[in-house]
Design a protein around this motif. Sequence first.
Motif, PDB file in Angstrom:
ATOM      1  N   THR A  58       0.794  -1.227   0.000  1.00  0.00           N
ATOM      2  CA  THR A  58       0.000   0.000   0.000  1.00  0.00           C
ATOM      3  C   THR A  58       0.828   1.279   0.000  1.00  0.00           C
ATOM      4  O   THR A  58       0.273   2.373  -0.090  1.00  0.00           O
ATOM      5  N   TYR A  59       2.145   1.162   0.088  1.00  0.00           N
ATOM      6  CA  TYR A  59       3.004   2.350   0.138  1.00  0.00           C
ATOM      7  C   TYR A  59       2.806   3.242  -1.092  1.00  0.00           C
ATOM      8  O   TYR A  59       2.650   4.458  -0.972  1.00  0.00           O
ATOM      9  N   LEU A  60       2.811   2.664  -2.274  1.00  0.00           N
ATOM     10  CA  LEU A  60       2.614   3.421  -3.515  1.00  0.00           C
ATOM     11  C   LEU A  60       1.235   4.080  -3.528  1.00  0.00           C
ATOM     12  O   LEU A  60       1.095   5.240  -3.904  1.00  0.00           O
ATOM     13  N   LEU A  61       0.209   3.349  -3.093  1.00  0.00           N
ATOM     14  CA  LEU A  61      -1.149   3.888  -3.075  1.00  0.00           C
ATOM     15  C   LEU A  61      -1.238   5.107  -2.163  1.00  0.00           C
ATOM     16  O   LEU A  61      -1.822   6.128  -2.522  1.00  0.00           O
ATOM     17  N   GLU A  62      -0.655   4.996  -0.971  1.00  0.00           N
ATOM     18  CA  GLU A  62      -0.706   6.092  -0.002  1.00  0.00           C
ATOM     19  C   GLU A  62       0.105   7.297  -0.449  1.00  0.00           C
ATOM     20  O   GLU A  62      -0.365   8.432  -0.385  1.00  0.00           O
ATOM     21  N   ASN A  63       1.329   7.061  -0.904  1.00  0.00           N
ATOM     22  CA  ASN A  63       2.247   8.162  -1.165  1.00  0.00           C
ATOM     23  C   ASN A  63       2.131   8.796  -2.537  1.00  0.00           C
ATOM     24  O   ASN A  63       2.447   9.970  -2.694  1.00  0.00           O
ATOM     25  N   SER A  64       1.697   8.065  -3.535  1.00  0.00           N
ATOM     26  CA  SER A  64       1.606   8.634  -4.878  1.00  0.00           C
ATOM     27  C   SER A  64       0.177   8.844  -5.363  1.00  0.00           C
ATOM     28  O   SER A  64      -0.040   9.592  -6.308  1.00  0.00           O
ATOM     29  N   PHE A  65      -0.788   8.183  -4.725  1.00  0.00           N
ATOM     30  CA  PHE A  65      -2.177   8.267  -5.195  1.00  0.00           C
ATOM     31  C   PHE A  65      -3.133   8.726  -4.102  1.00  0.00           C
ATOM     32  O   PHE A  65      -4.344   8.656  -4.267  1.00  0.00           O
ATOM     33  N   ASN A  66      -2.580   9.192  -2.965  1.00  0.00           N
ATOM     34  CA  ASN A  66      -3.360   9.794  -1.887  1.00  0.00           C
ATOM     35  C   ASN A  66      -4.452   8.890  -1.319  1.00  0.00           C
ATOM     36  O   ASN A  66      -5.539   9.340  -0.986  1.00  0.00           O
ATOM     37  N   TRP A  67      -4.159   7.585  -1.206  1.00  0.00           N
ATOM     38  CA  TRP A  67      -5.114   6.654  -0.611  1.00  0.00           C
ATOM     39  C   TRP A  67      -5.004   6.721   0.902  1.00  0.00           C
ATOM     40  O   TRP A  67      -3.949   7.003   1.463  1.00  0.00           O
ATOM     41  N   THR A  68      -6.112   6.437   1.569  1.00  0.00           N
ATOM     42  CA  THR A  68      -6.129   6.295   3.013  1.00  0.00           C
ATOM     43  C   THR A  68      -6.563   4.875   3.336  1.00  0.00           C
ATOM     44  O   THR A  68      -7.143   4.183   2.491  1.00  0.00           O
ATOM     45  N   GLY A  69      -6.269   4.451   4.537  1.00  0.00           N
ATOM     46  CA  GLY A  69      -6.671   3.103   4.899  1.00  0.00           C
ATOM     47  C   GLY A  69      -6.139   2.701   6.248  1.00  0.00           C
ATOM     48  O   GLY A  69      -5.560   3.501   6.983  1.00  0.00           O
TER      49      GLY A  69
END
Length: 101
Positions: A58-69
């Motif tokens: 999930t690192y890429l999702l959080e840091n490059s695509f502004n995902w939360t979780g």
Amino acid sequence: MLKHYWNGPGSEIPEYINWEPSNSLEGQDRWVLNVLGGKNNGTYLEIGAGHPIYGDNTYLLENSFNWTGLSVEIEQTMVSEFLNTRNNPCICSEAPIVTGK
């Protein structure tokens, strides 16, 4: 109909996008991004977080695509490192014991 999908990094399918940089070991983050067409501001639940950066799905999702979780990890040392490194929360628990409140 989904526009992007994943068929592996060596795929000749033109819709495959090789999202970089990915830290995931098996490309789960890239698969999610391809299935969802590079979605920004998504939400994830990660069971078995492990290291907060290396091998993390999930690192890429959080840091490059502004995902939360929410991430769940059984080892307290990894949870502590996660909380010191990432913005999203990580709890120390066995996955079957996690309950929503």
